[in-house]
Scaffold this active site. Structure first.
Site, short mmCIF file in Angstrom:
data_model
loop_
_atom_site.label_atom_id
_atom_site.label_comp_id
_atom_site.label_asym_id
_atom_site.label_seq_id
_atom_site.Cartn_x
_atom_site.Cartn_y
_atom_site.Cartn_z
N ARG A 121 0.85 -1.19 0.00
CA ARG A 121 0.00 0.00 0.00
C ARG A 121 0.88 1.25 0.00
O ARG A 121 0.96 1.97 0.98
CB ARG A 121 -0.96 -0.06 1.18
CG ARG A 121 -2.12 -0.97 0.86
CD ARG A 121 -3.05 -1.12 1.99
NE ARG A 121 -4.43 -1.11 1.53
CZ ARG A 121 -5.46 -1.27 2.33
NH1 ARG A 121 -5.30 -1.41 3.62
NH2 ARG A 121 -6.69 -1.27 1.84
N GLN A 126 -1.37 2.92 -5.57
CA GLN A 126 -2.73 3.25 -5.13
C GLN A 126 -3.80 2.84 -6.14
O GLN A 126 -4.87 2.38 -5.76
CB GLN A 126 -2.83 4.76 -4.86
CG GLN A 126 -2.88 5.02 -3.38
CD GLN A 126 -2.86 6.49 -3.04
OE1 GLN A 126 -2.93 7.35 -3.92
NE2 GLN A 126 -2.74 6.78 -1.78
N ASP A 129 -4.99 -0.73 -5.70
CA ASP A 129 -5.40 -1.12 -4.35
C ASP A 129 -6.85 -1.63 -4.31
O ASP A 129 -7.79 -0.90 -4.04
CB ASP A 129 -5.22 0.08 -3.41
CG ASP A 129 -5.47 -0.27 -1.95
OD1 ASP A 129 -5.88 -1.42 -1.68
OD2 ASP A 129 -5.26 0.60 -1.10
N SER A 132 -8.87 -1.54 -0.98
CA SER A 132 -9.56 -0.28 -0.73
C SER A 132 -10.79 -0.14 -1.61
O SER A 132 -11.85 0.28 -1.13
CB SER A 132 -8.62 0.91 -0.99
OG SER A 132 -7.65 0.98 0.03
N TYR A 226 -1.81 -0.41 9.45
CA TYR A 226 -2.81 -1.35 9.97
C TYR A 226 -2.78 -1.40 11.49
O TYR A 226 -1.78 -1.05 12.11
CB TYR A 226 -2.52 -2.76 9.45
CG TYR A 226 -2.78 -2.94 7.98
CD1 TYR A 226 -4.08 -2.94 7.48
CD2 TYR A 226 -1.74 -3.12 7.09
CE1 TYR A 226 -4.32 -3.11 6.14
CE2 TYR A 226 -1.97 -3.29 5.74
CZ TYR A 226 -3.27 -3.30 5.27
OH TYR A 226 -3.50 -3.47 3.95
P1 NAD Z 1 -8.54 -3.17 7.78
O1 NAD Z 1 -9.63 -3.60 6.86
O2 NAD Z 1 -7.42 -4.09 8.04
O3 NAD Z 1 -9.22 -2.79 9.20
C1 NAD Z 1 -10.34 -1.95 9.29
C2 NAD Z 1 -10.20 -1.07 10.53
O4 NAD Z 1 -10.38 -1.85 11.71
C3 NAD Z 1 -8.83 -0.40 10.68
O5 NAD Z 1 -8.99 0.99 10.66
C4 NAD Z 1 -8.32 -0.91 12.02
O6 NAD Z 1 -7.58 0.07 12.72
C5 NAD Z 1 -9.61 -1.25 12.73
N1 NAD Z 1 -9.50 -2.15 13.90
C6 NAD Z 1 -8.71 -3.24 14.08
N2 NAD Z 1 -8.93 -3.78 15.29
C7 NAD Z 1 -9.90 -3.04 15.89
C8 NAD Z 1 -10.56 -3.11 17.14
N3 NAD Z 1 -10.28 -4.06 18.02
N4 NAD Z 1 -11.50 -2.17 17.41
C9 NAD Z 1 -11.79 -1.19 16.52
N5 NAD Z 1 -11.21 -1.08 15.33
C10 NAD Z 1 -10.27 -1.99 14.99
O7 NAD Z 1 -7.93 -1.79 7.34
P2 NAD Z 1 -8.10 -0.95 6.00
O8 NAD Z 1 -9.43 -0.29 6.01
O9 NAD Z 1 -7.80 -1.83 4.83
O10 NAD Z 1 -6.96 0.14 6.12
C11 NAD Z 1 -6.44 0.57 7.34
C12 NAD Z 1 -5.40 1.63 7.08
O11 NAD Z 1 -4.45 1.21 6.10
C13 NAD Z 1 -5.90 2.93 6.51
O12 NAD Z 1 -6.64 3.71 7.34
C14 NAD Z 1 -4.58 3.54 6.07
O13 NAD Z 1 -3.84 4.02 7.14
C15 NAD Z 1 -3.91 2.34 5.47
N6 NAD Z 1 -4.14 2.37 4.02
C16 NAD Z 1 -3.16 2.89 3.23
C17 NAD Z 1 -3.36 2.96 1.85
C18 NAD Z 1 -2.29 3.49 0.94
O14 NAD Z 1 -1.34 4.07 1.40
N7 NAD Z 1 -2.40 3.28 -0.35
C19 NAD Z 1 -4.53 2.53 1.28
C20 NAD Z 1 -5.53 2.05 2.11
C21 NAD Z 1 -5.31 1.97 3.48
#
Ligand code: NAD
Length: 366
Positions: A121, A126, A129, A132, A226
């Site tokens: 990521r 991007q 992805d 996402s 994450y």
């Molecule tokens: P994910 O699907 O792995 O998790 C979803 C959410 O659940 C996350 O925000 C995580 O913090 C939360 N979570 C985990 N355990 C939890 C708990 N016990 N209680 C409450 N919440 C909990 O994550 P995602 O949506 O795929 O992405 C997370 C992060 O990854 C983004 O916010 C960002 O920082 C990063 N990301 C980066 C890029 C990029 O740079 N291209 C793209 C997408 C996401």
């Protein structure tokens, strides 16, 4: 490069890996396409539209002939792996962290496999992805499911018959799906609160017009952004805090996930029992076991008057736009692996190396 788009075989999978629009575009960029008959029908893309876009249609059994690349949404079945020739480039959600047997089978078969979920990521990737893009669809659809199952209106309504208070929605997990769920619930007029263990998201939650529910639990964040799994003590504290706060809400949409791990358990049965009858929980983490103790993955159940929606593969419930987004992610990867339609795998590249989960030439081992 000759690329095949098979019909998906996973249960309930309605998406397709490439759309006619993307095939027409790549056809001009040096790629040739064979589409298995019926591959896009469930996503609203019939065979003739693929043919008009320049693809050749083939029946199952003939569709893989001469294919150098196979673009899928879900992982292939054992029989489908057996049908792949050694050296074929396979792209899809291959579940490398959980389906070790499937990955080992691809390795044995000599398939060069790229998992969409393993694409790093980083900014440069991007456009590829797919985690996402599909989480965005899931977050949106999750709220629509909740609004549909809820006996309450979402917006505040002031009518001649009096005022209806807005629905109160709680979103647990404010990653990509959660943020989209917040935005969608807000557009429907609900009053929204959200929680995540990564405190950094509080600002994003507030910028969408929701309030950050402080459960006083802070998790750690990995380098990739994450969440790390909470300690058993933190998990217990989170469940207790939620049990106290959850009765305030009419709808809970949960999206919490930790990559490669079963979904964290956030809502114990006792918290469900403390909710008002008519409340709705949509558990978008059902694919990995669910955030709610009572979620039955793949089903919708009622418990003490609370509806718990545990449908799996939610992006596939909006197959047309989910496929459009996914196809663009696949195209971006394909153009990276085969610029100008010529396969050129450079394993010193971070994206190629990071996404490759089987069939990497020995001398390039990571
Ligand atoms: P994910 O699907 O792995 O998790 C979803 C959410 O659940 C996350 O925000 C995580 O913090 C939360 N979570 C985990 N355990 C939890 C708990 N016990 N209680 C409450 N919440 C909990 O994550 P995602 O949506 O795929 O992405 C997370 C992060 O990854 C983004 O916010 C960002 O920082 C990063 N990301 C980066 C890029 C990029 O740079 N291209 C793209 C997408 C996401």
């Amino acid at each position: 490069m000759r690329v095949c788009v098979p019909r998906e075989s996973g249960p309930g999978e309605h998406r397709v890996a490439l759309t006619p629009e993307t095939i027409a575009r790549l056809g001009k960029a040096g790629f040739e396409f064979v589409v298995e008959r019926g591959a896009g029908v469930l996503a609203g893309f019939p065979d003739d539209v693929y043919e008009n876009a320049g693809a050749r249609l083939a029946h199952r059994g003939e569709h893989l002939e001469g294919a150098e690349g196979v673009m899928r949404v879900g992982r292939p079945s054992t029989e489908e792996i057996e049908a792949l020739a050694a050296g074929t480039v396979l792209v899809g959600f291959l579940q490398p962290l959980t389906d070790t047997e499937g990955i080992a089978r691809l390795e044995q078969r000599g398939v060069v496999a790229f998992a969409m979920e393993s694409i790093p990521r980083i900014t440069r990737a991007q456009s590829m992805d797919a985690l996402s893009s599909q989480a965005t669809v899931a977050g949106y659809k999750g709220v629509l499911l909740a609004a549909d199952r809820s006996p309450k209106l979402f917006p505040m309504l002031m009518t001649a018959a009096g005022t209806i208070a807005p629905a109160r929605v709680l979103v647990l997990g404010a990653g990509v799906a959660g943020l989209q769920a917040i935005a969608t619930a807000r557009r429907l007029g609900a009053v929204v609160s959200a929680f995540d263990v990564r405190p950094a998201v509080a600002e994003q939650v507030e910028s969408l017009g929701a309030s950050f529910l402080d459960l006083e639990i802070r998790g750690e964040e990995t380098e990739g952004g994450y969440a790390r799994e909470l300690t058993p003590e933190q998990q217990e504290a989170q469940q207790r805090a939620l049990e106290e706060r959850i009765p305030d809400f009419d709808v809970v949409v949960t999206t919490a996930a930790v990559p490669g791990r079963p979904a964290p358990r956030l809502i114990p049965a006792s918290a469900v029992e403390s909710m008002r009858p008519g409340s709705v929980i949509v558990d978008l983490a059902a694919d990995t076991g669910g955030n709610c103790e009572l979620t039955s993955p793949g089903h919708e159940i009622a418990h003490a008057g609370v509806t718990i929606v545990g449908l799996t593969n939610v992006p596939s419930l909006m197959p047309q736009d989910a496929s459009r987004l996914y196809a663009r992610n696949v195209v971006a990867l394909l153009e990276h692996l085969a610029p100008g339609g010529e396969l050129m795998l450079d394993f010193t590249d971070e994206i190629t190396s990071g996404a490759c989960v089987a069939g990497r030439p020995k001398e390039t081992a990571a």
